[in-house]
Write a protein that holds these residues in place. Sequence first.
Motif, short mmCIF file in Angstrom:
data_model
loop_
_atom_site.label_atom_id
_atom_site.label_comp_id
_atom_site.label_asym_id
_atom_site.label_seq_id
_atom_site.Cartn_x
_atom_site.Cartn_y
_atom_site.Cartn_z
N LEU A 441 69.63 41.81 -62.20
CA LEU A 441 70.91 41.81 -61.49
C LEU A 441 70.81 42.56 -60.17
N LEU A 442 70.08 43.67 -60.17
CA LEU A 442 69.93 44.42 -58.93
C LEU A 442 69.15 43.61 -57.90
N MET A 443 68.06 42.98 -58.30
CA MET A 443 67.30 42.15 -57.37
C MET A 443 68.18 41.04 -56.80
N SER A 444 69.00 40.44 -57.65
CA SER A 444 69.87 39.37 -57.19
C SER A 444 70.93 39.90 -56.23
N ASP A 445 71.49 41.06 -56.53
CA ASP A 445 72.50 41.65 -55.64
C ASP A 445 71.89 42.07 -54.30
N ILE A 446 70.66 42.58 -54.33
CA ILE A 446 69.97 42.93 -53.08
C ILE A 446 69.75 41.67 -52.24
N ARG A 447 69.42 40.58 -52.89
CA ARG A 447 69.23 39.32 -52.15
C ARG A 447 70.54 38.84 -51.54
N THR A 448 71.61 38.93 -52.28
CA THR A 448 72.92 38.53 -51.75
C THR A 448 73.30 39.40 -50.55
N PHE A 449 73.08 40.69 -50.68
CA PHE A 449 73.34 41.64 -49.59
C PHE A 449 72.56 41.23 -48.34
N TYR A 450 71.29 40.94 -48.51
CA TYR A 450 70.42 40.58 -47.38
C TYR A 450 70.89 39.28 -46.73
N PRO A 482 75.94 49.32 -49.02
CA PRO A 482 74.54 49.47 -49.45
C PRO A 482 74.30 50.73 -50.29
N GLU A 483 75.15 51.74 -50.13
CA GLU A 483 74.95 52.97 -50.88
C GLU A 483 75.05 52.73 -52.39
N GLU A 484 75.83 51.73 -52.80
CA GLU A 484 75.91 51.41 -54.22
C GLU A 484 74.60 50.80 -54.73
N LEU A 485 74.03 49.91 -53.93
CA LEU A 485 72.73 49.34 -54.29
C LEU A 485 71.65 50.42 -54.29
N ASP A 486 71.73 51.33 -53.31
CA ASP A 486 70.73 52.41 -53.23
C ASP A 486 70.74 53.26 -54.49
N LYS A 487 71.94 53.59 -54.96
CA LYS A 487 72.06 54.43 -56.16
C LYS A 487 71.51 53.71 -57.39
N ARG A 488 71.85 52.45 -57.54
CA ARG A 488 71.34 51.68 -58.67
C ARG A 488 69.81 51.59 -58.62
N PHE A 489 69.28 51.40 -57.42
CA PHE A 489 67.84 51.29 -57.24
C PHE A 489 67.15 52.59 -57.68
N ILE A 490 67.67 53.71 -57.26
CA ILE A 490 67.07 55.00 -57.62
C ILE A 490 67.21 55.26 -59.11
N ASP A 491 68.36 54.97 -59.67
CA ASP A 491 68.58 55.21 -61.10
C ASP A 491 67.60 54.43 -61.97
#
Length: 525
Positions: A441-450, A482-491
Amino acid sequence: MNKLMHRDALYKGLLPLILCLALTVSLAGHVSGAEQMGAGFQVRGFHLDLRVQVMKMPALRAFAHQLSENGINTLIMEWEASYPYQQHQVISNRYAYSREEVKSFVAYCDSLGIDVIPLQQSFGHVEYILRHYRYRDLREDQKDFSQVNPLKEDLCKALFTDLYRDLIETHTSDYIHIGGDETYLLGHSKESQEKIARVGRGRLYGDYLKMLCELVVSLGKRPIVWADIALKYPDAFRDLPKETVFVDWNYGWPLDRFGDHRQLVESGYEVWGAPSIRSHPDNYFLADWNKHFLNIQSFVPQARELGYKGIVMTSWSTSGIYSPVFESSSDIIDLPAIRRVYPLTGFNLLVAAYFESLRSADALDINKFVHTYTRETYGFDDAAADVFWRALTMTPYEVTQGRVSHPGMTVSALRDSAMLASNLFRQLKPSKNQDEFAHYLLMSDIRTFYLECMAVEYQLNLPDLGGATPGELADRLRRLHPEELDKRFIDLQKHAFYLSELNLENELRNARLKSLLAKLEKVTD
């Protein structure tokens, strides 16, 4: 319990947290050793690339344990600057392990029945060495640090003798992988051009390779070489030590992509194969899952049919191409990697597919495997498995200069497809291993963001901004958070990687957004 036993127990306990490698015993169906893998390869390997995304030592040990549990007996470590060189300390970077950590890791792998082979690039892909002016006289080009000058044989031999001996002190393997792939600057310098005029490009490559291989043999080890350049220039096979092993890396293309493949098979040298689970076109914003599944499905049995003694799954954290940052017209001060990929922790599904492909002489049944894996790992029924696969493999296309790699598709349509994939992932409700599932889900959300950034950038390049105002485009970017994606990525990654690494990954991934937003906000001031 002594200290070592306590530490090993700790690492074993960290497995689900560090890598979430939740492949169950029922899915693995393994027993032990060669029996587990059936009539397979003598060398069953995995390659770890630590050029970027240097894993914490507990994560490395946990991953080695998982490899051992699934019949892997060889681990090729591309330490690069994470290795603690003794005589050449300037090469090692801020994430370099201690020598005791390396020795302890090798000993741990030995106890698991895994041979740890060090990979020491010795021809191309040596930016991490040549960037330091201590080694400036070895460069093929003073503005591209990717390759040594093969005619500086004495200097190169002295350097790599030191480095090979250093690796021999910390590793127990009978092999040293010397690289040798993608020598993009072959014949670039004046001296190299003169030799090519006399004897040809193949001898320029082959003579230097011969020196390296003979050096490794003189140190009591067997040299391993990537096979692409030797395939391109078959006379490079001439006169190499009989102990040399070639690795035929193939990421889903015809066997003759690099040259006449028959020359390799009939060369008389031992050959291993190498598919990949992270390679082009993968980057932060794209993972071509179907390509990698098809690569496993086709090349693993193909390597068996060709009689290859070994197979090594590669996993590239970056392309190995770097963009120089100049402080002046003649002084490079940094070499950031051009392409970075989502960390290995998100690719358990492909790692497990590789394990499965080694257990049978038959080609991997992708549909059956995905259904079995998602049922055992996430508790999905067949319908959910189909939704999962659809979301995972939806429109894996690139965007270059505002154009989508798939003919006729617009950037906006590609973005909408990515949004659909994210929504499909959100509909799925895994009953177990939620942390592993969260990577998809994170990879997919990062792609949507991009792709939303790319859609805004595309409009910004239109003469009338596509009918929008700069303020409206800026608002679209501000809604991305992006800060929400950043937090999920680090977690999801913090157990396996250093926080400073993860912060850098976030910073680089968000660079385009920040640049676009700053430009639009300036226009609207």
